[in-house]
Every structure is written in structure tokens, then in C-alpha cells.
Design an enzyme around this catalytic site. Structure first.
Site, PDB file in Angstrom:
ATOM      1  N   ALA A 130       0.010  -6.678   7.350  1.00 45.27           N
ATOM      2  CA  ALA A 130       1.352  -6.654   7.940  1.00 45.27           C
ATOM      3  C   ALA A 130       2.381  -6.770   6.821  1.00 45.27           C
ATOM      4  CB  ALA A 130       1.525  -7.796   8.942  1.00 45.27           C
ATOM      5  N   SER A 132       6.927  -5.850   5.916  1.00 46.58           N
ATOM      6  CA  SER A 132       8.243  -5.911   6.536  1.00 46.58           C
ATOM      7  C   SER A 132       8.572  -4.650   7.328  1.00 46.58           C
ATOM      8  CB  SER A 132       9.312  -6.128   5.463  1.00 46.58           C
ATOM      9  OG  SER A 132       9.253  -5.099   4.500  1.00 46.58           O
ATOM     10  N   LEU A 133       7.988  -3.510   6.951  1.00 51.09           N
ATOM     11  CA  LEU A 133       8.273  -2.272   7.665  1.00 51.09           C
ATOM     12  C   LEU A 133       7.321  -2.026   8.830  1.00 51.09           C
ATOM     13  CD1 LEU A 133       9.098   0.410   4.928  1.00 51.09           C
ATOM     14  CD2 LEU A 133      10.661  -0.871   6.380  1.00 51.09           C
ATOM     15  N   LYS A 150      -0.468   2.998  11.307  1.00 47.26           N
ATOM     16  CA  LYS A 150       0.629   2.238  10.707  1.00 47.26           C
ATOM     17  C   LYS A 150       1.789   2.283  11.697  1.00 47.26           C
ATOM     18  CE  LYS A 150       3.479   1.935   6.521  1.00 47.26           C
ATOM     19  NZ  LYS A 150       3.749   2.519   5.182  1.00 47.26           N
ATOM     20  N   ASP A 285       4.629   3.281  -6.500  1.00 42.17           N
ATOM     21  CA  ASP A 285       4.364   1.861  -6.251  1.00 42.17           C
ATOM     22  C   ASP A 285       2.861   1.586  -6.322  1.00 42.17           C
ATOM     23  OD1 ASP A 285       4.941  -0.772  -5.652  1.00 42.17           O
ATOM     24  OD2 ASP A 285       4.911  -0.466  -3.482  1.00 42.17           O
TER      25      ASP A 285
END
Length: 554
Positions: A130, A132-133, A150, A285
């Protein structure tokens, strides 16, 4: 009533954001005052405070939620507007928030997929992760395909737009500040953040990124990227194949699976260099949480929300930069950086050339440090802050990703050397297009023609110069950058000495008045001391900063 409640929520949210902003501004003002440092504002004490403020800001961004976590990650790619210690702290910003309920996840799936939900025969209640988005749930389809969903957090887009509106207001305030707005376009930065963050809310874009990455490495069995299930993907739901793996930093588990960690490290570095040099489309990332190792030793990439692109023009420019750096040609490298818009063109390039020469000497002199990229990026961040450099965010993401791979590689294999692996990939980059050695010969030919044309024109230029000398028309212009800096420091030193004498006189006057029959008059010289003392402290800080810059430039 519901509209009133939403308005109150928006106002409460805005007040919370502004409270954090005002608190940060107060801290920054406090840190800029020399008298707040016991014993004086030394460089070490200032850096300690900066690190403390950076950690505080990171915690505030985490508490403010999704949009601000992403904002911090984007700001960590701007070492030209933030100090190096802030960039380093923000670059470690990883969101980890509690999962929302499974009933909410099911409701969102039904809302987004409609009748297509019938394809799902089983979905696990406990999410695999989990953030934040969104959060991720494993599921099984009627076809027997194992997938992951997702699912975006409910109400996230409305919260994003509210937060981004407040960000625009904060940027406008910072832009008008005479100190923090100088040389920085906060409004444009906020607009760019708004564009990037709103794009991240559309999971269809992430699906396109994942499909493009999968296509790039389709013929490479050593690289594995989950396939997209397009019929079950929408704006707020992304469906991918379930591709399990061992976390790339779990060296013990990799060894127990019979996989060579050194081979994994080399494979990861090589795949990323391929993304940069061959494809110009890279994962922006690649932290260890987004990398895993399959049971067969294949490298697995996850999460394609943040990606970067390098145009052919930029890759060609990078090739010339690499060529100049390899030859330790500081002047040529500065010229290429100016042509690429990385360095302002309206400055004296002399001090910048000296700084670049120092960096090249330290970075390219054997023996090479095992974490040479990490040190070089740290030096680069310290160099560009407050200087006429404007690094493209893509290049910062590239350096950070390479530094990340360097750290991961050393954790897997202590003898890992990214420089050695990068050598065969830099050669095609240095030949401008990577198609072969012809470009290199063409470049040498162009340089030979340029040198020849200059040599042929040399006699004529000498004749013109001699004629102007005979006629008394020759004007000589001298660039005295060093002299100007010395004169400026001398003027500041004289001003500081004058203020020191004035402070001493006011102190003596205060002491004499305190011992007189009317001690209340002591307040007059004390009040006069305050602005003079503040000005004196600022002068000392400026003198120290100029001395540090001159030391780097010498």
C-alpha cells in the site's frame, strides 16, 4: 449540507498546508540570522541545521499525504534550487501508508470495470503493498491468469487538485520574496509539478510505460517486465501479470536460490545503461523496492509511474559532454553545457571552468573510488546550488538512478564497478548516434576542416591586427575577474571594520550610560546596536561564502 462540509474540509486542508509552510519560512529566517548560532555561524553548524530542517520537511510531506510526497520526490531532482543536504534527504522519501479497506477496493473495482469484474474469480483481501496513490491486490482470472490489481485510493484526484492549488499559491508567495525568489522560478516549478502529478493519476499512462519497457526488453530473457492486461485497465485501475521475485537487496535469499549476486548486479547496471544509451527511455525511480530477482536469475522491474526520456538531440549532446570529460577538456565541457542550457550563457565562464576542472580531476584520477558516482553526484549538487547552473530533471534522475544501482551492486558484490560496466556503453554514446565508428571519423573530419580553415585565415587576421596597431586603432580588453573579486572582498572588509568600530563605540556608550545618573538612557545605544549588529553578522557570512567560492575556484 454536503457541499458545506466539502468546503470546510478544503479550508481545513489549506490551513494545515499553510501552517506547515509558515513554520518552514520561520525556521529558514531563524537559520539565516547569525546571532542564533551559539559561538557563531560556522559551516558545520549551518549544515547540521540544514539536515535537521530537511528531516523535518520530509516528515511534514509524509504527514500531508500523496501530492506532497510526490512533490518532495520531484523537488529532490532540483539541486539547483535546494541545498545538497535537502536534496539528499528528499531523495530517500518513500511513502508507506495504511491500506484502505477491502470493501472499498471491491467497490472501486466494480465502479471502474463494471461487467468485466466477472473475469475475476478470486482476489486476495490482504494487499501485497500500500502506498499514498494506490494499493495492490493479487487476483486470479477465469482464464487461469495470475494478475495484480493496482487500485487508486478513493477521492484522491479531488485531494490532489486542492493540494496543487495551494502549491500554486505558495509558489507565488516564494517568487515575490526578495531572497528566496531570486534566480528561481517557483511558479514554473509548481506548474511542472502539477502537470506531472496529474499525469500520475491516470494509470493508463503507467500501463503504456510498462508496455513500452516490456517491448524494449522483449528479446532479453534476463530482464522481465509484467505484461499489461488492457481489458481490465482503466484510469484508476491497473492490471498486470503477477511476477513474483526475491527483493534485490536480499543477498542471502538470492544465494539460497542458487543465483550469483554479482551476475544480478551486472545485469541491473547493464539494463539501465541500455535504457539510457540505446532506448532513451528509462525508469526514473529504480529504488530496491521496485526491483526483484526471479528464481531463474532474471531481473524484474516494477512500478512505471515515474519515467524519463532522453531525446536523440540530448543523447548526442551528452555524447560530446562525455568526450570532453574523458579528455579532461574543461573549456570544451563548459561550452557544451552552455549550448545545452545547463549553464547560463551571460556569465564569466572562467570560474566555472576552474570548478569543472577540479571536479574532473577528482572524478577521473585513479584509483577510482567504489562509490565514485555517489561522490560525484554529491559534489555536483553542492556545485549547482546558488550557481548559474540549471540541470534538467532528467539528468538528475539519471545520476540518482545510477547511484542507486551502484549502491545495490555493492550490496550484492563488494567488487562491483559501475565504471567498468559502463565503458562499452559509453563508446556508442561518444560517437553521437551509436550506429558505428563512422560518426567518430566524421567528427574528426569536421574538426580537421575547422582547424584548416582557421589556419588559412590566420595570415589575414595577423595582417589586420598589425595594421590596426600601426594606425592606433587596436583596443585591448582585459577580463579581470580575480581583481574584481578581490576589490569586492576588500570593500566588504572595510565596511565590516567600520561597523565593528561603530559597535564598539555604541557598547562603550551603553556602559558609560549604565554607570551614569540616568541609566535608562542605556536603551538608546542598545537599540542602535541591533540593526548594526545584524548587518555585521550578514557581512561575516557573506565574506565566508565568498572566501569558500574563491577557494573552490582557485
Amino acid at each position: 449540507m454536503r457541499a458545506l462540509w466539502k468546503r470546510w474540509q478544503g479550508l481545513s486542508r489549506a490551513l494545515r498546508i499553510w501552517r506547515a509552510v509558515l513554520q518552514l519560512l520561520i525556521w529558514l529566517w531563524w537559520d539565516s540570522q547569525g546571532w542564533t548560532y551559539p559561538g557563531g555561524p560556522t559551516q558545520e553548524r549551518q549544515q547540521q541545521r540544514q539536515r535537521r530542517r530537511a528531516r523535518w520537511l520530509t516528515q511534514q510531506l509524509l504527514s500531508l499525504g500523496s501530492a506532497f510526497i510526490k512533490l518532495g520526490q520531484l523537488l529532490s531532482a532540483r539541486p539547483d534550487v535546494l541545498p545538497a543536504s535537502w536534496v539528499e534527504e528528499l531523495s530517500h522519501l518513500q511513502d508507506s501508508v495504511p491500506a484502505f479497506s477491502f470493501d472499498t477496493a471491491q467497490a472501486l473495482l466494480e465502479q471502474e470495470l463494471g461487467d468485466r469484474c466477472a473475469e475475476i474469480i478470486d482476489i486476495e483481501e490482504l494487499p501485497l503493498g500500500a502506498a499514498s496513490l494506490a494499493q495492490v491486490h493479487r487476483a486470479s482470472l477465469r482464464s487461469g491468469r495470475q494478475v495484480v490489481f493496482k487500485i487508486q485510493r478513493p477521492g484522491l484526484e479531488r485531494l490532489f487538485r486542492l493540494d496543487l492549488e495551494v502549491m500554486q499559491q505558495v509558489a507565488a508567495v516564494l517568487q515575490r520574496h526578495p531572497q528566496w525568489g531570486e534566480g528561481r522560478d517557483w511558479v514554473s516549478i509548481a506548474q511542472e509539478c502539477r502537470r506531472v502529478l496529474l499525469r500520475e493519476l491516470d494509470f493508463r499512462l503507467e500501463a503504456e510505460h510498462a508496455a513500452r519497457f516490456r517491448q524494449q526488453f522483449l528479446d532479453d530473457p534476463g530482464i522481465r517486465i509484467p505484461a499489461v492486461v488492457w481489458e481490465l485497465t482503466t484510469r484508476r485501475v491497473l492490471c498486470l501479470d503477477y511476477v513474483p521475485g526475491i527483493k534485490i537487496t536480499d543477498r542471502q535469499a538470492i544465494l539460497e536460490a542458487g543465483i550469483d549476486p554479482a551476475a544480478v548486479a551486472e545485469k541491473g547496471a547493464a539494463s539501465y545503461l541500455q535504457q539510457l544509451v540505446r532506448f532513451g527511455f528509462f525508469h526514473a525511480d529504480p529504488h530496491p523496492g521496485n526491483l526483484a530477482v526471479g528464481r531463474d536469475g532474471a531481473l524484474i522491474y516494477y512500478d512505471f509511474g515515474m519515467v524519463g526520456t532522453l531525446s536523440q538531440r540530448l543523447r548526442s549532446r551528452l555524447g560530446r559532454m562525455v568526450t570532453a570529460a574523458a579528455a579532461r577538456d574543461a573549456a570544451g565541457l563548459v561550452s557544451e553545457l552552455q549550448a545545452a542550457g545547463v549553464i547560463a550563457t551571460d556569465i564569466d565562464p572562467g570560474p566555472v571552468r576552474r570548478l569543472v576542472r577540479v571536479m574532473l580531476t577528482e572524478a577521473l584520477t585513479p584509483p577510482f573510488s567504489p562509490n565514485v558516482l555517489e561522490k560525484l553526484s554529491g559534489d555536483l549538487y553542492a556545485l549547482v546550488y546558488g550557481q548559474p547552473f540549471r540541470l534538467p530533471p532528467e539528468l538528475i534522475f539519471v545520476m540518482r538512478a545510477l547511484s542507486t544501482f551502484e549502491g545495490v551492486g555493492r550490496s550484492l558484490d563488494p567488487s562491483f564497478s559501475l565504471v567498468a560496466i559502463a565503458r562499452p556503453y559509453l563508446l556508442p554514446l561518444m560517437t553521437s548516434s551509436g550506429n558505428g565508428p563512422n560518426d567518430l571519423f566524421n567528427q574528426l573530419g569536421r574538426q580537421a576542416v575547422e582547424v584548416g580553415s582557421r589556419a588559412l585565415g590566420l595570415p589575414q587576421r595577423l595582417e589586420e591586427s598589425l595594421s590596426r596597431i600601426e594606425q592606433g586603432d587596436l583596443q585591448v580588453q582585459i577580463r579581470a575577474g580575480e581583481t574584481d573579486r578581490l576589490l569586492r572582498r576588500l570593500a566588504l572588509s572595510q565596511q565590516s571594520a567600520g561597523q565593528s568600530v561603530l559597535l564598539g563605540a555604541l557598547t562603550v556608550a551603553a556602559a558609560m550610560l549604565a554607570a551614569s545618573a540616568r541609566p535608562a538612557l542605556t536603551a538608546i545605544p542598545i537599540v542602535l546596536c541591533l540593526p548594526v549588529g545584524l548587518s555585521w553578522v550578514k557581512l561575516q557570512a557573506r565574506l565566508k561564502r565568498d572566501a569558500r567560492i574563491d577557494k573552490l575556484a582557485s
